[in-house]
Design a protein around this motif. Structure first.
Motif, short mmCIF file in Angstrom:
data_model
loop_
_atom_site.label_atom_id
_atom_site.label_comp_id
_atom_site.label_asym_id
_atom_site.label_seq_id
_atom_site.Cartn_x
_atom_site.Cartn_y
_atom_site.Cartn_z
N LYS A 196 -2.91 17.19 -30.96
CA LYS A 196 -3.57 16.08 -31.66
C LYS A 196 -3.81 14.90 -30.72
O LYS A 196 -4.92 14.40 -30.62
CB LYS A 196 -2.75 15.65 -32.87
CG LYS A 196 -3.44 14.62 -33.72
CD LYS A 196 -2.64 14.30 -34.95
CE LYS A 196 -3.36 13.31 -35.82
NZ LYS A 196 -2.63 12.99 -37.02
N ASP A 197 -2.78 14.46 -30.02
CA ASP A 197 -2.91 13.34 -29.10
C ASP A 197 -3.78 13.72 -27.91
O ASP A 197 -4.60 12.92 -27.45
CB ASP A 197 -1.54 12.87 -28.62
CG ASP A 197 -1.64 11.67 -27.70
OD1 ASP A 197 -2.33 10.70 -28.09
OD2 ASP A 197 -1.06 11.70 -26.61
N LEU A 198 -3.63 14.94 -27.40
CA LEU A 198 -4.43 15.38 -26.26
C LEU A 198 -5.92 15.42 -26.61
O LEU A 198 -6.76 15.01 -25.81
CB LEU A 198 -4.01 16.77 -25.80
CG LEU A 198 -2.70 16.87 -25.03
CD1 LEU A 198 -2.42 18.33 -24.68
CD2 LEU A 198 -2.73 16.03 -23.79
N LYS A 199 -6.25 15.88 -27.80
CA LYS A 199 -7.66 15.98 -28.20
C LYS A 199 -8.31 14.61 -28.18
O LYS A 199 -9.42 14.44 -27.66
CB LYS A 199 -7.78 16.61 -29.58
CG LYS A 199 -9.22 16.88 -29.99
CD LYS A 199 -9.26 17.68 -31.27
CE LYS A 199 -10.61 18.22 -31.61
NZ LYS A 199 -11.66 17.28 -31.80
N ARG A 200 -7.64 13.61 -28.71
CA ARG A 200 -8.18 12.24 -28.72
C ARG A 200 -8.39 11.75 -27.29
O ARG A 200 -9.44 11.21 -26.96
CB ARG A 200 -7.23 11.31 -29.48
CG ARG A 200 -7.71 9.87 -29.54
CD ARG A 200 -6.67 8.96 -30.20
NE ARG A 200 -5.34 9.07 -29.61
CZ ARG A 200 -4.98 8.51 -28.45
NH1 ARG A 200 -5.85 7.81 -27.76
NH2 ARG A 200 -3.75 8.63 -27.99
N ARG A 201 -7.40 11.95 -26.43
CA ARG A 201 -7.50 11.49 -25.03
C ARG A 201 -8.63 12.20 -24.29
O ARG A 201 -9.39 11.59 -23.55
CB ARG A 201 -6.17 11.73 -24.30
CG ARG A 201 -5.08 10.80 -24.76
CD ARG A 201 -3.73 11.13 -24.16
NE ARG A 201 -3.75 11.27 -22.72
CZ ARG A 201 -2.80 11.87 -22.02
NH1 ARG A 201 -1.76 12.40 -22.64
NH2 ARG A 201 -2.88 11.95 -20.71
N ILE A 202 -8.75 13.51 -24.51
CA ILE A 202 -9.80 14.29 -23.85
C ILE A 202 -11.18 13.84 -24.34
O ILE A 202 -12.10 13.67 -23.54
CB ILE A 202 -9.59 15.80 -24.08
CG1 ILE A 202 -8.32 16.26 -23.35
CG2 ILE A 202 -10.80 16.61 -23.63
CD1 ILE A 202 -7.82 17.64 -23.75
N GLU A 203 -11.32 13.62 -25.64
CA GLU A 203 -12.60 13.17 -26.18
C GLU A 203 -13.00 11.81 -25.61
O GLU A 203 -14.18 11.57 -25.31
CB GLU A 203 -12.55 13.13 -27.70
CG GLU A 203 -12.58 14.51 -28.32
CD GLU A 203 -12.39 14.50 -29.82
OE1 GLU A 203 -11.84 13.51 -30.37
OE2 GLU A 203 -12.78 15.50 -30.45
N GLU A 204 -12.04 10.90 -25.43
CA GLU A 204 -12.33 9.60 -24.82
C GLU A 204 -12.86 9.78 -23.41
O GLU A 204 -13.83 9.13 -23.01
CB GLU A 204 -11.07 8.73 -24.81
CG GLU A 204 -10.67 8.21 -26.17
CD GLU A 204 -9.31 7.52 -26.15
OE1 GLU A 204 -8.70 7.39 -25.07
OE2 GLU A 204 -8.87 7.10 -27.23
#
Length: 71
Positions: free
Chosen positions: A51-59
């Motif tokens: 969940k946290d990784l997806k947000r960081r990767i999308e940014e």
């Protein structure tokens, strides 16, 4: 069996690194006419919390999109 059937990720899949770990492979396509970076396929690799990784990767992908499509 042909190469396409053996392929696990997209033809132009890019590894996504977080620290020293490959956490995903993404297949991107650039739509220059509409000035957009299109995500063709996203594959997770490993067992890290996503969940946290997806947000960081999308940014970072948004940042890369601005760089890729800059005039």
């Amino acid at each position: 069996m042909c190469r396409r059937e053996k392929r696990l990720f997209g033809y132009f899949a890019l590894p996504v690194l977080v620290g020293e770990d490959i956490v995903a492979a993404i297949d991107l396509k650039t739509d220059r006419k509409n000035r957009a970076l299109l995500l063709q396929k996203w594959n997770w690799i490993g067992k890290r919390p996503r969940k946290d990784l997806k947000r960081r990767i999308e940014e970072e992908l948004h940042r890369f999109e601005r760089f890729q499509l800059a005039d």
